[in-house]
Design a protein around this motif. Structure first.
Motif, PDB file in Angstrom:
ATOM      1  N   PRO A 293      44.408  56.832  57.417  1.00  0.00           N
ATOM      2  CA  PRO A 293      44.324  56.246  58.766  1.00  0.00           C
ATOM      3  C   PRO A 293      43.097  56.687  59.563  1.00  0.00           C
ATOM      4  O   PRO A 293      42.723  56.017  60.529  1.00  0.00           O
ATOM      5  CB  PRO A 293      45.615  56.730  59.446  1.00  0.00           C
ATOM      6  CG  PRO A 293      46.002  57.969  58.696  1.00  0.00           C
ATOM      7  CD  PRO A 293      45.573  57.744  57.281  1.00  0.00           C
ATOM      8  N   LEU A 294      42.465  57.797  59.195  1.00  0.00           N
ATOM      9  CA  LEU A 294      41.352  58.333  60.003  1.00  0.00           C
ATOM     10  C   LEU A 294      40.025  58.369  59.260  1.00  0.00           C
ATOM     11  O   LEU A 294      38.969  58.242  59.885  1.00  0.00           O
ATOM     12  CB  LEU A 294      41.689  59.754  60.484  1.00  0.00           C
ATOM     13  CG  LEU A 294      42.903  59.888  61.400  1.00  0.00           C
ATOM     14  CD1 LEU A 294      43.146  61.360  61.713  1.00  0.00           C
ATOM     15  CD2 LEU A 294      42.696  59.098  62.681  1.00  0.00           C
TER      16      LEU A 294
ATOM     17  N   HIS B  98      34.295  59.191  59.742  1.00  0.00           N
ATOM     18  CA  HIS B  98      35.263  58.895  60.795  1.00  0.00           C
ATOM     19  C   HIS B  98      34.557  58.069  61.869  1.00  0.00           C
ATOM     20  O   HIS B  98      33.429  58.359  62.260  1.00  0.00           O
ATOM     21  CB  HIS B  98      35.807  60.184  61.415  1.00  0.00           C
ATOM     22  CG  HIS B  98      36.738  59.951  62.551  1.00  0.00           C
ATOM     23  ND1 HIS B  98      37.987  59.439  62.416  1.00  0.00           N
ATOM     24  CD2 HIS B  98      36.568  60.166  63.900  1.00  0.00           C
ATOM     25  CE1 HIS B  98      38.575  59.353  63.582  1.00  0.00           C
ATOM     26  NE2 HIS B  98      37.738  59.784  64.513  1.00  0.00           N
ATOM     27  N   THR B  99      35.219  57.015  62.353  1.00  0.00           N
ATOM     28  CA  THR B  99      34.614  56.131  63.357  1.00  0.00           C
ATOM     29  C   THR B  99      35.302  56.306  64.703  1.00  0.00           C
ATOM     30  O   THR B  99      36.539  56.275  64.784  1.00  0.00           O
ATOM     31  CB  THR B  99      34.713  54.664  62.911  1.00  0.00           C
ATOM     32  OG1 THR B  99      34.007  54.497  61.674  1.00  0.00           O
ATOM     33  CG2 THR B  99      34.105  53.737  63.956  1.00  0.00           C
ATOM     34  N   ILE B 100      34.482  56.530  65.732  1.00  0.00           N
ATOM     35  CA  ILE B 100      34.989  56.632  67.109  1.00  0.00           C
ATOM     36  C   ILE B 100      34.713  55.318  67.829  1.00  0.00           C
ATOM     37  O   ILE B 100      33.580  54.815  67.824  1.00  0.00           O
ATOM     38  CB  ILE B 100      34.319  57.802  67.859  1.00  0.00           C
ATOM     39  CG1 ILE B 100      34.738  59.137  67.237  1.00  0.00           C
ATOM     40  CG2 ILE B 100      34.677  57.764  69.345  1.00  0.00           C
ATOM     41  CD1 ILE B 100      34.091  60.341  67.910  1.00  0.00           C
ATOM     42  N   GLU B 101      35.751  54.774  68.460  1.00  0.00           N
ATOM     43  CA  GLU B 101      35.616  53.539  69.235  1.00  0.00           C
ATOM     44  C   GLU B 101      35.299  53.898  70.698  1.00  0.00           C
ATOM     45  O   GLU B 101      36.011  54.694  71.317  1.00  0.00           O
ATOM     46  CB  GLU B 101      36.907  52.730  69.172  1.00  0.00           C
ATOM     47  CG  GLU B 101      37.347  52.339  67.757  1.00  0.00           C
ATOM     48  CD  GLU B 101      36.486  51.225  67.186  1.00  0.00           C
ATOM     49  OE1 GLU B 101      35.800  50.536  67.975  1.00  0.00           O
ATOM     50  OE2 GLU B 101      36.509  51.043  65.953  1.00  0.00           O
ATOM     51  N   LEU B 102      34.226  53.319  71.225  1.00  0.00           N
ATOM     52  CA  LEU B 102      33.802  53.601  72.598  1.00  0.00           C
ATOM     53  C   LEU B 102      33.777  52.309  73.414  1.00  0.00           C
ATOM     54  O   LEU B 102      33.312  51.270  72.929  1.00  0.00           O
ATOM     55  CB  LEU B 102      32.410  54.227  72.615  1.00  0.00           C
ATOM     56  CG  LEU B 102      32.239  55.591  71.916  1.00  0.00           C
ATOM     57  CD1 LEU B 102      30.765  55.978  71.905  1.00  0.00           C
ATOM     58  CD2 LEU B 102      33.076  56.651  72.627  1.00  0.00           C
TER      59      LEU B 102
ATOM     60  N   SER C 291      25.224  57.520  64.548  1.00  0.00           N
ATOM     61  CA  SER C 291      26.129  58.460  63.900  1.00  0.00           C
ATOM     62  C   SER C 291      25.606  59.875  64.015  1.00  0.00           C
ATOM     63  O   SER C 291      24.422  60.101  64.288  1.00  0.00           O
ATOM     64  CB  SER C 291      26.314  58.097  62.416  1.00  0.00           C
ATOM     65  OG  SER C 291      25.088  58.218  61.708  1.00  0.00           O
ATOM     66  N   ASP C 292      26.498  60.830  63.806  1.00  0.00           N
ATOM     67  CA  ASP C 292      26.143  62.244  63.733  1.00  0.00           C
ATOM     68  C   ASP C 292      26.722  62.812  62.442  1.00  0.00           C
ATOM     69  O   ASP C 292      27.818  62.418  62.002  1.00  0.00           O
ATOM     70  CB  ASP C 292      26.700  63.025  64.926  1.00  0.00           C
ATOM     71  CG  ASP C 292      25.990  62.661  66.228  1.00  0.00           C
ATOM     72  OD1 ASP C 292      24.739  62.594  66.215  1.00  0.00           O
ATOM     73  OD2 ASP C 292      26.681  62.418  67.237  1.00  0.00           O
TER      74      ASP C 292
ATOM     75  N   ASN D  98      31.259  53.130  67.308  1.00  0.00           N
ATOM     76  CA  ASN D  98      31.374  51.684  67.446  1.00  0.00           C
ATOM     77  C   ASN D  98      31.596  51.355  68.930  1.00  0.00           C
ATOM     78  O   ASN D  98      32.601  51.744  69.515  1.00  0.00           O
ATOM     79  CB  ASN D  98      32.538  51.161  66.610  1.00  0.00           C
ATOM     80  CG  ASN D  98      32.672  49.653  66.705  1.00  0.00           C
ATOM     81  OD1 ASN D  98      31.676  48.942  66.659  1.00  0.00           O
ATOM     82  ND2 ASN D  98      33.900  49.171  66.851  1.00  0.00           N
ATOM     83  N   VAL D  99      30.656  50.664  69.495  1.00  0.00           N
ATOM     84  CA  VAL D  99      30.725  50.337  70.925  1.00  0.00           C
ATOM     85  C   VAL D  99      31.363  48.962  71.085  1.00  0.00           C
ATOM     86  O   VAL D  99      30.903  47.969  70.499  1.00  0.00           O
ATOM     87  CB  VAL D  99      29.333  50.360  71.569  1.00  0.00           C
ATOM     88  CG1 VAL D  99      29.433  49.985  73.053  1.00  0.00           C
ATOM     89  CG2 VAL D  99      28.680  51.723  71.386  1.00  0.00           C
TER      90      VAL D  99
END
Length: 375
Positions: free
Chosen positions: A282-283, A293-297, A331-332, A356-357
């Motif tokens: 899931p992550l 890992h993708t962060i949604e912003l 990305s970092d 991901n914006v």
């Protein structure tokens, strides 16, 4: 009344046996004496050869008829059936017919025809004059393999069932030359060129694993069903539990191999390969030794700043904060926080965080004007 019963004796059947009884007799004898089941018994290969050659003749109606009427020697000579009442060896001068120079009939008196009583028979395709088109035996393993391919008993006790273990799919087998005899020699070389026999097949079975299991390593216990033959040739099914070792960092597509644990076939026992598959996480998404890992912003966060706490696969907390604009698709990378590298113990891949914006799907005229003034 048949001239001799030697070949019937080899299969443990009576001279008036039906074809089905001959097949069953051969199946039982071949499984009993097959070299793969008797690796410590050199005499077994000879027994296997004898019963296979007996079956090759008795399973052919024409050859069986000739054998019943005139005996094995006449059949091997390659002669046609003579007219009724005629001695097929009348012109042999009381001795061996021409064409028998290459045959050794064990207890046969020199210069005379064989008498009654027990004797063994050994065949080669040696020359000699007289007979035309002498009969040559196929190799015993070829006879056995052909029998296995062509037999269908129609029940679960069929020892030549082609199904995989417990109904699992099988990969197709290759073909190669096999030698199961001391020193790599071929005990059937005198029968002509050795034919290729089927190799033992390999069963492939999927083994789905979580990323956590692939990260830490684990031993999975897998229960399988295997089919084999007992001493009477009957098909039996038994359960077996295999312990499958999963090393940390193992990748999808990796194979964990077990030799000879599957169904018993004509060439031996099947091999079993477990193929590693990764369950969706899931992550995280795995890319080689790296984890992503993708962060949604939201757009506002991407423009004005944001903070997040991210948990790695091994439970560590990463506090990430950015005060300025975050570009879409940027990305970092955090070294040594990814998956273990299986071939380099103690080393790990990278942990990569992508951003991901999310842009709004619509704007009012006022919002558009404000953005123009701000940007």
């Amino acid at each position: 009344m048949v001239k001799e019963t030697k070949l019937y004796d080899q299969l443990g059947v009576k001279p008036d046996a039906s074809q089905d009884e001959i097949k069953k007799g051969y199946r039982k004898a071949a499984l009993k004496w097959h070299p793969d089941k008797n690796k410590d018994n050199p005499a077994a290969s000879e027994k296997f050869k004898e019963c296979s050659q007996a079956y090759e003749i008795l399973s052919d109606p024409e050859k069986r008829k000739t054998y019943d009427q005139f005996g094995l020697e006449f059949l091997l000579r390659g002669g046609a059936a003579p007219p009724p009442g005629e001695n097929p060896f009348a012109n042999a001068g009381g001795g061996m017919p021409g064409g028998f120079a290459g045959f050794d009939f064990g207890g046969m008196p020199a210069g005379g025809m064989p008498g009654g009583g027990a004797r063994t028979f050994h065949f080669s395709t040696g020359g000699g004059g007289g007979g035309s088109n002498p009969f040559n035996f196929s190799s015993p393993e070829s006879i056995f393999a052909e029998f296995m391919r062509g037999t269908s008993m129609g029940d679960d006790d069929d020892p030549f069932s082609r199904g995989g273990m417990g109904g699992m799919p099988r990969s197709s087998g290759r073909t190669r030359m096999r030698s199961n005899y001391p020193g790599g020699g071929d005990p059937f070389a005198s029968g002509g060129a050795r034919e290729a026999t089927p190799d033992v097949t390999t069963v492939e079975r999927a083994l789905p694993l979580t990323l956590e299991e692939l990260f830490t390593g684990v031993t999975k216990k897998m229960k399988i069903k295997r089919k084999s033959f007992d001493d009477t040739g009957k098909r039996t099914t038994t359960d077996q539990v295999l312990e499958v070792p999963i090393k940390p960092g193992l990748k999808k597509g990796s194979k964990i191999k077990f030799k000879g644990v599957g169904d018993q076939e004509e060439g031996g026992k099947q091999d079993l390969h477990f193929i590693v598959e990764e369950k969706p996480h899931p992550l995280f998404v795995r890319d080689g030794d790296d984890l992503i890992h993708t962060i949604e912003l939201e757009l506002k966060e991407a423009l004005t700043g944001w903070k997040r706490t991210i948990t790695t696969i091994d439970g560590k907390q990463l506090n990430i904060e950015k005060g300025g604009p975050t570009g879409p698709g940027s990305s970092d990378t955090y070294p040594s926080l990814g998956m273990p590298i299986s071939k380099k113990p103690g080393e790990r891949g990278n942990f990569i965080i992508k951003y991901n914006v999310k842009f709004p799907t619509s704007l009012t005229p006022t919002q558009k004007q404000q953005l123009k003034e701000i940007l």
